[in-house]
Write a protein that holds these residues in place. Structure first.
Motif: not given
Lengths: 208, 208
Positions: A64-74, B28-35
């Motif tokens: 999920d959150e493809g745009h964010y994760e791929f942009t960050q990784g590259f 509950v505080i969620e540490i999101g996947t992006s973090l």
């Protein structure tokens, strides 16, 4: 056939050392999901600094959150990033758009994806499709037979990789078979007593 | 009904500040996947230090290597960790074993999981099952109707959470419906001009 070496479940300094010594032999060094989740982007930048020759694959397993994760990784230095085939088609499309715009490669991890879904997501021409047998599954995995069957079912998917407990003999058989573009080897190299000797053996096996 | 606040796609210092100010209101505080993917375990330990009252959920989205990822997450301070329902049954079993042994909670993220698979994985009695609409999907999501349908199809699954663009009105409707145990709110609180005012409004909505 390209050789991708996956580094996983080790402290970052050990990962860095492994990347340094394997850099001139591996075509692609994989920053395993465990490194991503233990160290975040620091894992990518550290391994990037430690390598000169090999390309870098970040096994992000984005779902999920493809745009964010791929942009960050590259942005942090990846040449390839993985997305789960189990993700929504919209997520895969977003990841593909980011990858194509940056002339990088999206890798679709087919872990636990059923045929019907594979057919739906088979149209990403420049993506690398990775056949993947879960490390947690307790059943056996016949890599060569899996590739044969997959190729028969989905002949239009041309770029294939494979992962899941690949040993030297399997690597040799996959090379003879000639369908796979990239073979992914983990502990058979990284946990070997002598990783350089092990990777040289794999390189030879892929040529034979 | 418990309120889980998801922190995502912000620098770690901003995440820490948000966690500090939301700590006494959120269950509950969620540490999101992006973090998790940006900062690794450092995200968990940092938010753990910043909170006293709220429990911590690490949105790991584990899909393989269940034992490693769950052990690491709980060791660094998680009370809940997410695993994808799309993972293999063996992965889910491993994650559940680790969670039960430590008296922590496995959360099964049902993103993109078909009914047949849900039926297969419906037997983890102490797990929290999270209905989840992908942030990348472009179709509409009717939360209340989704819960009604899910509950009819899978009446034995008693612990339910829900995520995906939940606003104040939807939160109120879900509270009235009375099926969901834990509601997951992200940007409607964390990206609000005044996050404390926003979380207070959500708390009120859940009581009404």
């Amino acid at each position: 056939m390209k050789l991708q070496v996956a580094i996983d479940r080790v402290p970052l300094d050990v990962a860095k050392e492994l990347a340094q010594i394997l850099d001139s032999y591996a075509d692609v060094i994989e920053i395993g999901t465990s490194l991503v989740k233990d160290y975040g982007n620091l894992a990518i930048t550290t391994i990037k600094q430690a390598t000169k020759h090999a390309q870098l694959l970040v096994d992000s397993k984005t779902i999920d959150e493809g745009h964010y994760e791929f942009t960050q990784g590259f942005k942090h230095g990846a040449d390839y990033i993985t997305v789960m085939g189990a993700a929504s088609l919209d997520t895969l499309k977003t990841c593909y758009q980011v990858s194509e715009a940056l002339q990088k490669t999206m890798v679709i991890d087919l872990l636990e994806v059923q045929d019907e879904k594979i057919a739906q997501i088979s149209g990403f021409d420049n993506a690398l499709y990775a056949l993947h047998h879960s490390i947690d599954r307790e059943d056996e995995f016949d890599a060569v037979a899996t590739v044969t069957k997959f190729h028969q079912k989905f002949p239009t998917i041309s770029r294939l990789a494979i992962a899941g407990g690949i040993d030297l003999l399997t690597a040799q058989d996959l090379a003879k078979q000639g369908i796979i573009e990239q073979i992914i080897v983990g502990s058979a190299i990284t946990k070997a007593e002598d990783p350089i000797k092990a990777i040289k053996q794999f390189k030879e096996a892929l040529l034979s």
